[in-house]
Motif scaffolding. Structure first.
Motif, PDB file in Angstrom:
ATOM      1  N   VAL A   1      39.737  35.076  33.763  1.00 10.31           N
ATOM      2  CA  VAL A   1      40.111  35.979  32.678  1.00 10.31           C
ATOM      3  C   VAL A   1      39.182  37.169  32.805  1.00 10.31           C
ATOM      4  N   SER A   2      39.773  38.327  33.097  1.00 12.76           N
ATOM      5  CA  SER A   2      38.988  39.532  33.356  1.00 12.76           C
ATOM      6  C   SER A   2      39.019  40.488  32.175  1.00 12.76           C
ATOM      7  N   THR A   3      37.866  41.069  31.900  1.00 11.95           N
ATOM      8  CA  THR A   3      37.864  42.215  31.004  1.00 11.95           C
ATOM      9  C   THR A   3      38.434  43.389  31.791  1.00 11.95           C
ATOM     10  N   LEU A   4      38.829  44.438  31.121  1.00 12.47           N
ATOM     11  CA  LEU A   4      39.479  45.560  31.793  1.00 12.47           C
ATOM     12  C   LEU A   4      38.631  46.215  32.881  1.00 12.47           C
ATOM     13  N   PRO A   5      37.296  46.336  32.725  1.00 15.98           N
ATOM     14  CA  PRO A   5      36.525  46.939  33.814  1.00 15.98           C
ATOM     15  C   PRO A   5      36.589  46.158  35.133  1.00 15.98           C
ATOM     16  N   GLY A   6      36.817  44.855  35.077  1.00 14.80           N
ATOM     17  CA  GLY A   6      36.847  44.037  36.276  1.00 14.80           C
ATOM     18  C   GLY A   6      38.189  43.975  36.979  1.00 14.80           C
ATOM     19  N   VAL A   7      39.260  44.330  36.286  1.00 16.11           N
ATOM     20  CA  VAL A   7      40.608  44.193  36.846  1.00 16.11           C
ATOM     21  C   VAL A   7      40.764  44.898  38.195  1.00 16.11           C
ATOM     22  N   PRO A   8      40.328  46.150  38.362  1.00 14.42           N
ATOM     23  CA  PRO A   8      40.512  46.792  39.678  1.00 14.42           C
ATOM     24  C   PRO A   8      39.832  46.030  40.822  1.00 14.42           C
ATOM     25  N   LEU A   9      38.628  45.533  40.595  1.00 13.41           N
ATOM     26  CA  LEU A   9      37.942  44.759  41.632  1.00 13.41           C
ATOM     27  C   LEU A   9      38.731  43.510  41.979  1.00 13.41           C
ATOM     28  N   TYR A  10      39.149  42.765  40.973  1.00  8.33           N
ATOM     29  CA  TYR A  10      39.836  41.509  41.237  1.00  8.33           C
ATOM     30  C   TYR A  10      41.176  41.735  41.937  1.00  8.33           C
ATOM     31  N   ARG A  11      41.857  42.817  41.614  1.00  8.09           N
ATOM     32  CA  ARG A  11      43.103  43.126  42.332  1.00  8.09           C
ATOM     33  C   ARG A  11      42.816  43.384  43.805  1.00  8.09           C
ATOM     34  N   VAL A  12      41.757  44.137  44.105  1.00  5.97           N
ATOM     35  CA  VAL A  12      41.380  44.390  45.497  1.00  5.97           C
ATOM     36  C   VAL A  12      41.058  43.078  46.210  1.00  5.97           C
ATOM     37  N   LEU A  13      40.511  42.114  45.480  1.00 11.28           N
ATOM     38  CA  LEU A  13      40.131  40.829  46.056  1.00 11.28           C
ATOM     39  C   LEU A  13      41.296  39.834  46.118  1.00 11.28           C
ATOM     40  N   GLY A  14      42.513  40.312  45.871  1.00 13.67           N
ATOM     41  CA  GLY A  14      43.692  39.478  46.037  1.00 13.67           C
ATOM     42  C   GLY A  14      44.224  38.787  44.807  1.00 13.67           C
ATOM     43  N   PHE A  15      43.636  39.020  43.659  1.00 16.17           N
ATOM     44  CA  PHE A  15      44.132  38.419  42.425  1.00 16.17           C
ATOM     45  C   PHE A  15      45.337  39.194  41.916  1.00 16.17           C
ATOM     46  N   THR A  16      46.276  38.472  41.317  1.00 14.55           N
ATOM     47  CA  THR A  16      47.424  39.112  40.681  1.00 14.55           C
ATOM     48  C   THR A  16      47.408  38.784  39.189  1.00 14.55           C
TER      49      THR A  16
END
Length: 183
Positions: free
Chosen positions: A140-155
């Motif tokens: 569960v990501s806060t909004l600041p982390g979403v771009p990083l996690y998307r780059v790391l393959g999370f959807t």
């Protein structure tokens, strides 16, 4: 000269340093994503050290020059997010054959953002979760982390709001990926 980083399991002795890092990271990295009121509420009510992760040996610090530059981990229990203050129920173990390991509480010292520490931690956590038999990761990501996690393959799986005291709502995103994604 390249900076040397050491990943090691966090210990109870790291508690105060982790809490301070979490507060600095949240305050600095939430700007532009959350209001000051949201940041204060989520830091007070959700973010924090999780004693169970420390006991399980699945929470790590990234050190450089003897100082903690980042922290984060993975969980083999049902809790998806939050420090000790956010817990109210027992934490049963997950079934690696059918459930995803939980990526938990990634925070980076503001002076060290955008230098690959989140990716470094994710690679470590994914390898450890895979070694424990898990085939998927969820967070569960806060909004600041979403771009990083998307780059790391999370959807994205779903977006929802954390309902905090005084009617404060903090938008977050549940995300998922297979363990074997390249990090």
């Amino acid at each position: 000269m390249e900076q040397a980083f050491l990943i090691r399991p966090a210990t109870a002795a790291d508690r105060s340093a982790l809490r301070a890092l979490i507060e600095r990271s949240a305050a600095a990295l939430s700007v532009g994503f959350y209001t000051q009121e949201q940041t204060v509420a989520v830091t007070r009510e959700v973010f924090g050290v999780d004693s169970q992760l420390l006991a399980d040996g699945t929470y790590y610090v990234v050190e450089t020059g003897g100082a903690i530059a980042a922290c984060g981990g993975w969980g083999k229990r049902s809790t998806g997010f939050g420090g000790d203050q956010a817990k109210s129920a027992p934490e049963p173990l997950l079934d690696p054959a059918t459930e995803a390991a939980r990526i938990r509480a990634f925070f980076v010292e503001p002076a060290w953002v955008r230098r690959g520490l989140g990716s470094l931690l994710m690679t470590h956590c994914a390898a450890e979760a895979s070694a424990a038999g898990f085939g998927a990761l969820e967070l569960v990501s806060t909004l600041p982390g979403v771009p990083l996690y998307r780059v790391l393959g999370f959807t994205d799986v779903e977006s929802f709001d954390l309902q905090l005291s005084d009617g404060v709502r903090v938008p977050v995103v549940r995300m998922r990926r297979t363990v074997l994604e390249r990090t």
